[in-house]
Design an enzyme around this catalytic site. Structure first.
Site, mmCIF file in Angstrom:
data_model
loop_
_atom_site.group_PDB
_atom_site.id
_atom_site.type_symbol
_atom_site.label_atom_id
_atom_site.label_comp_id
_atom_site.label_asym_id
_atom_site.label_seq_id
_atom_site.Cartn_x
_atom_site.Cartn_y
_atom_site.Cartn_z
ATOM 1 N N LYS A 34 30.453 -39.966 -11.267
ATOM 2 C CA LYS A 34 31.183 -38.822 -11.816
ATOM 3 C C LYS A 34 31.199 -38.935 -13.342
ATOM 4 O O LYS A 34 31.675 -39.931 -13.894
ATOM 5 C CB LYS A 34 32.616 -38.785 -11.295
ATOM 6 C CG LYS A 34 33.401 -37.580 -11.809
ATOM 7 C CD LYS A 34 34.770 -37.488 -11.153
ATOM 8 C CE LYS A 34 35.833 -38.312 -11.829
ATOM 9 N NZ LYS A 34 36.275 -37.802 -13.138
ATOM 10 N N ASP A 61 31.998 -33.432 -13.825
ATOM 11 C CA ASP A 61 33.407 -33.063 -13.664
ATOM 12 C C ASP A 61 33.925 -32.448 -14.962
ATOM 13 O O ASP A 61 34.633 -33.101 -15.726
ATOM 14 C CB ASP A 61 34.190 -34.333 -13.287
ATOM 15 C CG ASP A 61 35.682 -34.105 -13.161
ATOM 16 O OD1 ASP A 61 36.108 -32.954 -12.964
ATOM 17 O OD2 ASP A 61 36.432 -35.099 -13.265
ATOM 18 N N LYS A 63 35.310 -29.172 -14.945
ATOM 19 C CA LYS A 63 36.388 -28.240 -14.560
ATOM 20 C C LYS A 63 36.340 -26.941 -15.370
ATOM 21 O O LYS A 63 37.273 -26.608 -16.108
ATOM 22 C CB LYS A 63 37.758 -28.908 -14.718
ATOM 23 C CG LYS A 63 37.954 -30.144 -13.862
ATOM 24 C CD LYS A 63 39.372 -30.663 -13.940
ATOM 25 C CE LYS A 63 39.584 -31.935 -13.167
ATOM 26 N NZ LYS A 63 38.970 -33.141 -13.802
ATOM 27 N N ASP A 66 37.057 -20.065 -17.160
ATOM 28 C CA ASP A 66 36.748 -19.068 -18.184
ATOM 29 C C ASP A 66 36.485 -17.753 -17.463
ATOM 30 O O ASP A 66 36.690 -17.660 -16.250
ATOM 31 C CB ASP A 66 35.519 -19.552 -18.993
ATOM 32 C CG ASP A 66 35.559 -19.076 -20.442
ATOM 33 O OD1 ASP A 66 35.804 -17.876 -20.653
ATOM 34 O OD2 ASP A 66 35.340 -19.898 -21.346
ATOM 35 N N THR A 118 47.004 -32.853 -10.313
ATOM 36 C CA THR A 118 48.065 -33.708 -9.761
ATOM 37 C C THR A 118 49.126 -34.029 -10.806
ATOM 38 O O THR A 118 50.195 -34.522 -10.477
ATOM 39 C CB THR A 118 47.480 -35.003 -9.165
ATOM 40 O OG1 THR A 118 46.519 -35.527 -10.080
ATOM 41 C CG2 THR A 118 46.821 -34.739 -7.839
ATOM 42 N N ARG A 209 38.623 -47.262 -11.778
ATOM 43 C CA ARG A 209 38.981 -48.607 -12.217
ATOM 44 C C ARG A 209 38.874 -49.721 -11.170
ATOM 45 O O ARG A 209 38.513 -50.844 -11.536
ATOM 46 C CB ARG A 209 40.380 -48.575 -12.847
ATOM 47 C CG ARG A 209 40.373 -47.852 -14.191
ATOM 48 C CD ARG A 209 41.725 -47.362 -14.618
ATOM 49 N NE ARG A 209 42.189 -46.266 -13.770
ATOM 50 C CZ ARG A 209 43.343 -45.632 -13.935
ATOM 51 N NH1 ARG A 209 44.171 -45.995 -14.901
ATOM 52 N NH2 ARG A 209 43.670 -44.644 -13.129
HETATM 53 O O1 C5P Z 1 40.275 -45.140 -12.170
HETATM 54 P P1 C5P Z 1 40.640 -44.177 -11.081
HETATM 55 O O2 C5P Z 1 40.118 -44.604 -9.718
HETATM 56 O O3 C5P Z 1 42.087 -43.814 -11.053
HETATM 57 O O4 C5P Z 1 39.804 -42.869 -11.481
HETATM 58 C C1 C5P Z 1 39.935 -41.682 -10.780
HETATM 59 C C2 C5P Z 1 39.106 -40.607 -11.417
HETATM 60 O O5 C5P Z 1 39.377 -39.375 -10.757
HETATM 61 C C3 C5P Z 1 39.385 -40.360 -12.884
HETATM 62 O O6 C5P Z 1 38.167 -39.938 -13.500
HETATM 63 C C4 C5P Z 1 40.391 -39.234 -12.872
HETATM 64 O O7 C5P Z 1 40.357 -38.432 -14.028
HETATM 65 C C5 C5P Z 1 39.929 -38.430 -11.669
HETATM 66 N N1 C5P Z 1 40.954 -37.622 -11.043
HETATM 67 C C6 C5P Z 1 42.136 -38.137 -10.549
HETATM 68 N N2 C5P Z 1 43.065 -37.337 -9.969
HETATM 69 C C7 C5P Z 1 42.848 -36.027 -9.872
HETATM 70 C C8 C5P Z 1 41.665 -35.472 -10.341
HETATM 71 C C9 C5P Z 1 40.728 -36.309 -10.938
HETATM 72 O O8 C5P Z 1 42.342 -39.337 -10.612
HETATM 73 N N3 C5P Z 1 43.739 -35.270 -9.277
#
Ligand code: C5P
Length: 230
Positions: A34, A61, A63, A66, A118, A209
């Site tokens: 992503k 990603d 998003k 527009d 979220t 992460r």
């Molecule tokens: O590091 P982590 O596993 O938390 O990363 C989750 C990824 O998904 C990040 O790029 C974050 O911006 C994205 N994301 C999220 N929650 C959402 C939408 C996107 O964690 N509701």
């Protein structure tokens, strides 16, 4: 669809060398990556080209939100640079979603929608004039997304069951907020393990992460894949 669940690793880094290094260290077990605003804003299409040269699939990603024509053209541009999946904000409305779906159909890219971020709770929604609960708003926007002919949505793991019940199996559910049992949640509040998310019906688990921050990212990915297939 359940058996085909895959991981998309979130490349939330600043530079191409860092991204390259991660992709190489994670190795062949992960196909999807992503690319979000952080990396794309600095390095643009080169990021996608790098991943495609490595034989990877790319979820761009960005998003988009527009007017319909602009979003349609952005989806076409995402397809043109080689992305396999991209997304828009469902809040852009039915005509914008239809324009995105049409561009996706004509180019072959998959396009999904984000419903309610979220980070938005009822108070945040109310501040922008939406007098629905986040759950009601998620369902409303997900229905618009499906009706417009989009391929699916980004949803939290806790919404998977509801979405599968509402839209059946042929709707792509891309799910962030995944944490292996016992791992650090970071800033994620509502998390689910890989195994439970797959069992609930997720198609693509977006994981950052827990893999990118691991001492051995390849092992972290392999452990998560094993958990998913268990
Ligand atoms: O590091 P982590 O596993 O938390 O990363 C989750 C990824 O998904 C990040 O790029 C974050 O911006 C994205 N994301 C999220 N929650 C959402 C939408 C996107 O964690 N509701």
């Amino acid at each position: 669809m359940r058996n085909a669940a895959e991981i998309a690793v979130a490349l939330d880094v600043d530079t191409l060398p860092e991204a390259f290094d991660l992709v190489r260290r994670i190795g062949p077990s992960v196909t999807w990556y992503k690319v979000g605003k952080q990396l794309f804003t600095q390095h643009g299409p080169e990021t996608v080209r790098m991943l495609k040269a490595e034989g990877k699939k790319v979820f761009l990603d960005l998003k988009y939100h527009d007017i319909p024509n602009t979003v349609g053209q952005a989806v076409r541009a995402a397809a043109a640079i080689g992305a396999d999946l991209t997304n828009v904000h469902a809040f852009g409305g039915p005509e914008m979603l239809a324009a995105a779906a049409k561009a996706a159909t004509e180019t072959g890219i998959k396009a999904i929608a984000v419903t309610v971020l979220t980070s938005m709770d009822a108070a945040q929604l109310q501040a922008v004039g939406v007098n629905a609960t986040p759950a009601e708003q998620v369902l409303r926007l997900a229905r618009l997304t499906k009706t417009a002919g989009m391929h699916g949505i980004v949803c939290s793991a806790l919404e998977i069951g509801l979405m599968r019940g509402e839209f059946g199996r042929d709707f792509l559910l891309v799910v962030p907020g995944i944490r292996p049992a016992g791992s650090d949640k970071g800033d994620q509040k509502r998390v689910m393990t890989p195994r439970d998310a797959v069992r609930a019906g997720a198609n693509i688990l977006v994981i950052g992460r827990p893999i990118t921050g691991a001492a051995d990212p390849a092992k972290a990915a392999a452990d998560i894949l094993a958990d998913m297939r268990n």
